[in-house]
Scaffold this active site. Structure first.
Site, PDB file in Angstrom:
ATOM      1  N   GLU A  25      -0.593  -8.588   5.056  1.00 37.79           N
ATOM      2  CA  GLU A  25      -0.381  -8.664   6.515  1.00 37.79           C
ATOM      3  C   GLU A  25      -1.692  -8.622   7.297  1.00 37.79           C
ATOM      4  O   GLU A  25      -1.705  -8.943   8.478  1.00 37.79           O
ATOM      5  CB  GLU A  25       0.564  -7.539   6.971  1.00 37.79           C
ATOM      6  CG  GLU A  25      -0.072  -6.165   7.153  1.00 37.79           C
ATOM      7  CD  GLU A  25      -0.324  -5.430   5.846  1.00 37.79           C
ATOM      8  OE1 GLU A  25      -0.190  -6.049   4.765  1.00 37.79           O
ATOM      9  OE2 GLU A  25      -0.691  -4.242   5.905  1.00 37.79           O
ATOM     10  N   CYS A  57       0.838  -1.203   0.000  1.00 32.85           N
ATOM     11  CA  CYS A  57       0.000   0.000   0.000  1.00 32.85           C
ATOM     12  C   CYS A  57       0.872   1.252   0.000  1.00 32.85           C
ATOM     13  O   CYS A  57       1.557   1.516  -0.981  1.00 32.85           O
ATOM     14  CB  CYS A  57      -0.980  -0.052   1.182  1.00 32.85           C
ATOM     15  SG  CYS A  57      -2.348   1.111   1.033  1.00 32.85           S
ATOM     16  N   HIS A 117      -3.373  -5.814   1.186  1.00 36.16           N
ATOM     17  CA  HIS A 117      -2.635  -5.971   2.454  1.00 36.16           C
ATOM     18  C   HIS A 117      -2.498  -7.426   2.885  1.00 36.16           C
ATOM     19  O   HIS A 117      -3.338  -7.916   3.657  1.00 36.16           O
ATOM     20  CB  HIS A 117      -3.357  -5.193   3.552  1.00 36.16           C
ATOM     21  CG  HIS A 117      -3.249  -3.721   3.405  1.00 36.16           C
ATOM     22  ND1 HIS A 117      -2.285  -2.974   4.058  1.00 36.16           N
ATOM     23  CD2 HIS A 117      -3.957  -2.844   2.655  1.00 36.16           C
ATOM     24  CE1 HIS A 117      -2.419  -1.704   3.741  1.00 36.16           C
ATOM     25  NE2 HIS A 117      -3.425  -1.590   2.885  1.00 36.16           N
TER      26      HIS A 117
END
Lengths: 228, 79
Positions: free
Chosen positions: A201, A90, A199
């Site tokens: 994560e 991002c 994302h």
């Protein structure tokens, strides 16, 4: 060397938001996360670096434009040149593009809206340092959350990326930002520096994310850092 | 001191949804006849007299603009 012996640095800029989740993902994958500070021109001996999401330096001027000059980024550029794996997520992807580690740029979403939702992606390149754990064509469900994620580059650059298999992921079903050729993530010529808007994560544990589909990116890098 | 103006605009081929939104909002306010709007950035710099044109160009190219997506112009104005 065991997996725990590998360390992955996660940079924190003023305005970073996802550094905590990135460190958690690194730990979940079995490596040791190391917090790196933007003003510190030192990578503390880490084996790889993650540039996380957020709004570094308030995204003033352009997303990632000020972060690229942070002291820690000078070290990241140097390490990347020597082959250190680097992942930008991002805002981190925006920083890597601004810094010239990855081609292209991220611009305002075509629909102007900030988009926050779970997004299906297709794995296109499964040979880069960060994507070897995925099957070619595998579909992943991973959150996106950004207002400036529309990937653009010169047509010749896009052709080169396609020709060299450097598109890592593509949006499937519904492109959230109008990105050229539905591109969600790309890699550098050596396959070690990767950037994507979604994302991974945030998708490492079904308890806290839609899936654990993102964990493969961290495990992929660890495979390289920890020779079997 | 000199005053320097740097204008940064999205390249013609780059979609400018912000400019489009402005253009689309004008008729709703009763302003007709504006067919196209592009939105960019305008910087005003106060610079010491010994800052040369080459330095200003590098400031614009390497920092104020992103050459991948933006065009820019640098001009000195009367102070």
């Amino acid at each position: 060397m065991s997996a725990a012996g590998a360390s992955i640095g996660v940079i924190t800029f003023p305005g970073s938001l996802d550094d905590g989740d990135a460190r958690r993902a690194v730990r979940r994958a079995g490596a040791t996360p190391v917090a790196l500070w933007h003003a510190d021109a030192d990578l503390h001996g880490v084996d790889a670096v993650i540039v996380p999401g957020g709004f570094s330096y308030g995204d003033y001027l352009r997303c990632g434009a000020i972060a690229k000059f942070a002291p820690v980024m000078t070290e990241v550029l140097r390490a990347a040149e020597h082959g250190m794996p680097v992942l930008g997520v991002c805002n981190g992807f925006q920083v890597l593009c601004e810094a010239g580690l990855l081609p292209g740029a991220l611009t305002r979403n075509a629909g102007l809206h900030y988009v926050c939702r779970d997004q299906w992606l297709r794995a296109e390149n499964t040979t880069s340092t960060w994507t070897t754990r995925y099957e070619p064509g595998a579909e992943l469900l991973i959150p996106v959350k950004h207002g400036e994620g529309r990937y653009v580059a010169e047509e010749s650059t896009l052709d080169e990326l396609e020709g060299e298999g450097r598109v890592l992921f593509r949006y499937v079903e519904d492109n959230p930002n109008g990105s050229s050729r539905d591109i969600a993530g790309v890699t550098d010529a050596r396959g070690r520096v990767a950037g994507l808007m979604p994302h991974p994560e945030h998708a490492i544990d079904p308890l806290t994310g839609p899936t654990d589909d993102g964990l493969g990116m961290f495990l992929s890098a660890l495979d390289t850092l920890v020779p079997a | 001191m000199a005053r320097v103006v740097v204008d940064v605009m999205p390249k013609e081929e780059i979609l400018d949804p912000q400019g489009q939104a402005v253009a689309n909002a004008l008729p709703r306010q009763g302003f007709e006849g504006v067919s196209h709007v592009r939105q960019g950035k305008h910087f005003e710099l106060e610079v010491a007299d010994d800052v040369d044109d080459d330095t200003l160009e590098r400031i614009a190219e390497n920092f104020l603009a992103n050459p991948v997506i933006e065009d820019w112009s640098v001009r000195r104005v009367e102070s």
